[in-house]
Design a protein around this motif. Sequence first.
Motif: not given
Length: 725
Positions: A430-433, A453-457, A469-476
């Motif tokens: 595992t690298y990160c999550g 990485l783009l994640v849709a839910t 950098d292991k952080k969220t850039v943006w979220e809509i």
Amino acid sequence: MSHLQYLDELVKEYLLFRGFSHTLRSLDNELKIDKDKGFRVDRLVDQVLSSIQTYDLLGLRELWAHLDRRIFARLPHTLLPCVRKLETSILRLYVINTIQTNKPDKLVEFFERMAPDLQSQAEWREWFILPYLKGAEENPSFAMYFTRQWQDTLLVSLHNFLAVVFQSIELPTLAKYSEESARVSRLQEETEQLRVRLAALTTAPPSLTTLPQAPDPPPPPHLMDDFYNIAQETPASDSQLKSLRNILFGLGGGLPTSPILGRRSGAGGPASTASPQPSPSTTTAPPPSSQSHHPAVRRTSSQAPTEERSRRTRSSSVASVSSSRSQQEHVQVKRLVGQAGSYALSNCARQSRSPTKTRPPDDQVPSTATLSKSTSTISDKAFLLLDQEEYNEHRAVVTHAVFNPSGTLVASADTDGVVKLWAPTPQPKTYCGVVVKSAVTGVEWLPRGERFLLVATKAATLRLFDTRDKKTVWEIGPDTCPVLKDQRIMGVRVSPGEGSAVVSSSPRVRPQGTPAPYTPPALHTFDMNTLKLQNTYKVEGGTVNGCVINHNGGLLVCGCSDGAVRIVDPRCSDLIATWPAHQGEVFTVRLSPQEDLIYTIGSDNKFASWSLAQTGTRVLQHTLHERAAGPFLVGGGGAGGGRGVLLRPYGPLFALHQDGEHLLTCSPSGPIVYKVGDSGLEQVVSMGGSRAPVVTVDWSHNLQCGTAVAAALDGSVNVATLMQP
């Protein structure tokens, strides 16, 4: 391939004749920004030189990343070391140019931007001292790269390599008119010769019992080097093309590949520790001293007269039918085929069986193809299963397991909203999550840099995650975007240029009796930089379960819940074509490497392929093994009883090999590899290794051996290392 420019003009003339002015303007606009440069090798090399001379590092990386995705990704793995050497040499030429033109700021900027990609490469370790080194031109480690001979040889090698690769591309039917014209001319000549012989037979005296024999054609000309004949861009015969392909497939010493321009280097494959070499130039082109010290020596194809091309084509065609080969030539052909390996053999066999490529008559087939046919059963056997590992970091059903473009990381997501990033080789680690609010319904890597990485839910949220950098850039989500309110996201795709993302949405399932305004399923196009809605296309009749975008972002192929396949232009949300494909839902769609076929899997458990040129025309259909496309039952049937829940697939149900001939599918006990034939699918190998039904798969071919992942209902992800013998 210079005739493609003439073909563009013919298409323009036809559009103008039909009055399709809007389409004509769109074609003109796309031709102006065409990164392939019409497959003109001269223009591509000039573009590389222009980027180097103007210190446009970003443009250089984007151009090479485009060629990597569009062209080089389809090459056999034996050629990837050649691509990597060219990448390294082009970057070194950029560095040398900054020193020769006295631009220390550009030199420092290069190493600052490229350090994350280059610092793990052994051949670049000495180069990081250049910003602090005085008199680099006289240093023994770098003096060679400042010579005009090395620079010109590199450009000649790049020119010839691109020419060879472009000549091996499978062209669409419309672009093969020159080959068909040459074939018709040859058949007319043969017919005329037979007519003369027949006339001689019918008019000869009865005492003559033998026919006049035509003189044997001259032997084929000797190859000056590996790339020379094709670099002239003259129409070559089938025998010459196949011989050159065999030579190409023999190149490369099995070095691990870690492309630099546009994507991150491999985590598990360190580069060669040999001293710096002048790229593949020493093997792919003669020294510049024999070529007037200028790469333009080989660039005479576009100025060659048409009559001369026709004469060369006829002579090469006549030479290819020669049946009187010497024993020395026969031994040489055997040696070339032996060097080529299984990829060359399977490629020749594929060319002879392909339904979209004109097959030459039997008397035209050279001995290399004959040898390939007689030994093609070796490469058609099962993939070798070298190793299997299991990744067990998920506690819920895994919906996606997707490789990044270089195959060094896997992004896996589950129905609890947990996304894991991990290295599949040599041991899963595992690298990160990241944790999101709802079940993950879409996972997409951004191709450039492999950083985002783009994640849709299912709760209709989109999140861009920075894996470095292991952080969220943006979220809509529904709170910030009204079109996503009361919706659920079914899938997401990013355009090749990363400028926009296409999101498939469907109304959220509400409890029975809850009133709510009905909103039809839709496709939304979002700008990745401003996060603003660009276009919306209402899908009448069904929900888009899965989609795929072609190389230039002009076509979006959708598989829908009503069993239809739809082709949409994502830039203006226009419906181009639609046709019924399956009885039930279409879950997964894919394009062939040549982008001439569409592959689909539906809930009817059938795999089908469709022609992209003749939309709606089915090429083949095959019923797969049981539960290849579900239904996937979660829970129920245990000691505690209870009812199970049917889970619809969100991730891809199949993955394609880079040769376009092999297919990786799901099954109840583990992934299964099929070979795609003219009449259907043939099972090659069943890997097993899964305790629960496999619900999604992916296949990466960028490492030395192919790596496949298969995610199961119990949350486990099986990692298999495959090699084709």
